[in-house]
Design a protein around this motif. Structure first.
Motif, PDB file in Angstrom:
ATOM      1  N   LYS A 117       0.826  -1.206   0.000  1.00  0.00           N
ATOM      2  CA  LYS A 117       0.000   0.000   0.000  1.00  0.00           C
ATOM      3  C   LYS A 117       0.859   1.254   0.000  1.00  0.00           C
ATOM      4  CE  LYS A 117      -3.854   2.212   2.425  1.00  0.00           C
ATOM      5  NZ  LYS A 117      -4.808   2.100   3.571  1.00  0.00           N
ATOM      6  N   ARG A 118       1.891   1.268   0.825  1.00  0.00           N
ATOM      7  CA  ARG A 118       2.784   2.421   0.889  1.00  0.00           C
ATOM      8  C   ARG A 118       3.566   2.582  -0.411  1.00  0.00           C
ATOM      9  NH1 ARG A 118       6.245   1.338   6.104  1.00  0.00           N
ATOM     10  NH2 ARG A 118       7.164   3.344   5.498  1.00  0.00           N
ATOM     11  N   ARG A 120       2.542   1.695  -3.420  1.00  0.00           N
ATOM     12  CA  ARG A 120       1.631   2.244  -4.439  1.00  0.00           C
ATOM     13  C   ARG A 120       1.478   3.746  -4.265  1.00  0.00           C
ATOM     14  NH1 ARG A 120      -1.311  -2.576  -3.469  1.00  0.00           N
ATOM     15  NH2 ARG A 120      -2.661  -1.482  -1.979  1.00  0.00           N
ATOM     16  N   ALA A 121       1.417   4.220  -3.032  1.00  0.00           N
ATOM     17  CA  ALA A 121       1.299   5.659  -2.785  1.00  0.00           C
ATOM     18  C   ALA A 121       2.541   6.396  -3.276  1.00  0.00           C
ATOM     19  CB  ALA A 121       1.070   5.917  -1.301  1.00  0.00           C
ATOM     20  N   GLU A 122       3.695   5.799  -3.083  1.00  0.00           N
ATOM     21  CA  GLU A 122       4.941   6.439  -3.516  1.00  0.00           C
ATOM     22  C   GLU A 122       5.053   6.464  -5.042  1.00  0.00           C
ATOM     23  OE1 GLU A 122       7.299   7.956  -1.921  1.00  0.00           O
ATOM     24  OE2 GLU A 122       6.641   7.581   0.137  1.00  0.00           O
ATOM     25  N   GLU A 126       3.019   7.113  -7.258  1.00  0.00           N
ATOM     26  CA  GLU A 126       2.347   8.260  -7.890  1.00  0.00           C
ATOM     27  C   GLU A 126       3.279   9.455  -8.016  1.00  0.00           C
ATOM     28  OE1 GLU A 126      -1.119   9.129  -5.655  1.00  0.00           O
ATOM     29  OE2 GLU A 126      -2.031   7.126  -5.928  1.00  0.00           O
ATOM     30  N   HIS A 127       4.339   9.471  -7.227  1.00  0.00           N
ATOM     31  CA  HIS A 127       5.245  10.617  -7.220  1.00  0.00           C
ATOM     32  C   HIS A 127       6.587  10.318  -7.901  1.00  0.00           C
ATOM     33  CE1 HIS A 127       2.518  12.591  -4.372  1.00  0.00           C
ATOM     34  NE2 HIS A 127       2.455  11.422  -3.748  1.00  0.00           N
TER      35      HIS A 127
END
Length: 269
Positions: free
Chosen positions: A110-111, A113-115, A117-118
């Motif tokens: 999950k973490r 996937r969030a990263e 995006e950047h």
């Protein structure tokens, strides 16, 4: 770092390391410059800003060392469950390590996937994770690289070869053609030279002057195993130097032709 970025599927804006002085302390100036230039080129290729921790800020280093410690603990636990620390090959051990890190990444999916995006996109091709070196093959069908002597087929004598030097292997090119892969060796802890010799590479010229076997600096590495070395020593005691060398070289030629060095050595002994 190259493998990690390719697996991640994107590029962060910054890559931070410790000052790494301990890693450089025992390297020659040439090796230090090589690593520095390769790292700078890699960061430039991926468009990463290289930075390092501030001196005297222990918490910055700890932020990296703590998860590193967790990884090592998980490896020890998996080895305990496995019941053995023995592996058939380096490749088998790498598969084991990959399975450990895959489990960690799965828990952090999950973490990650969030990263993502950047992250910026990966470049068109992966970064170069080898050093390119040009060597010339000597009349003994060998070349020296980083204090290690390697043999290549006799047809390459006096030719210039382009070597892609990886952490664990050498990929040998002649012109645009990839010829072979050699296992990389490193000098001993006392700086002693190492040798990676394949008798099949040198047997072509050795059969024309078999007595040269006696004076070869890499004779012990040339002989395929302990049986062959014992055979040579026994023949040296029983026969003249010329006859002993002739017999051993003749047997090596037969072994090279039949690809059965172990079988022939055991049978003759």
């Amino acid at each position: 770092l190259t493998d990690s970025l390719e697996r991640l599927g994107g590029v962060p804006a910054e890559h931070r390391t410790d000052s790494l002085s301990a890693a450089y302390r025992n390297l020659s100036r040439e090796a230090q410059e090589d690593v520095t230039e390769r790292y700078q080129a890699l960061c430039q290729h991926y468009g990463i800003e290289a930075s390092r921790n501030n001196r005297g800020r222990g918490h910055e280093t700890g932020a990296i060392e703590s998860p590193h410690g967790h990884l090592k603990r998980r490896i020890r636990q998996r080895l305990a469950l496995r019941g053995s620390s023995d592996f058939d090959s380096i490749e088998a051990y790498q598969v084991f390590i990959d399975s450990v890190t895959a489990g960690i990444n799965k828990r952090n999916a999950k973490r990650i996937r969030a990263e993502r995006e950047h992250l910026t996109p990966l470049p068109f091709r992966p970064g170069v994770n080898y050093t390119e070196v040009i060597v010339r093959v000597t009349t003994s069908s060998t070349f020296t690289l980083r204090r290690v002597l390697y043999s290549v087929p006799a047809r390459l004598i006096n030719e210039r070869l382009r070597i892609h030097l990886y952490d664990d292997r050498l990929i040998v090119h002649h012109g645009a053609v990839e010829l072979m892969t050699l296992k990389r060796l490193r000098p001993g802890p006392d700086g002693a030279r190492m040798r990676n010799i394949d008798y099949r590479h040198v047997i072509g010229w050795l059969v024309r002057k078999p007595r040269a076997l006696a004076g070869l600096a890499f004779r012990d590495e040339l002989l395929p195993d302990a049986n062959w070395r014992a055979i040579y020593q026994q023949l040296r005691r029983d026969l003249t130097l010329e006859e002993a060398c002739k017999r051993v070289v003749g047997a090596l030629k037969l072994a090279a032709d039949q690809e059965q060095s172990g079988t022939i050595g055991a049978w003759w002994w």
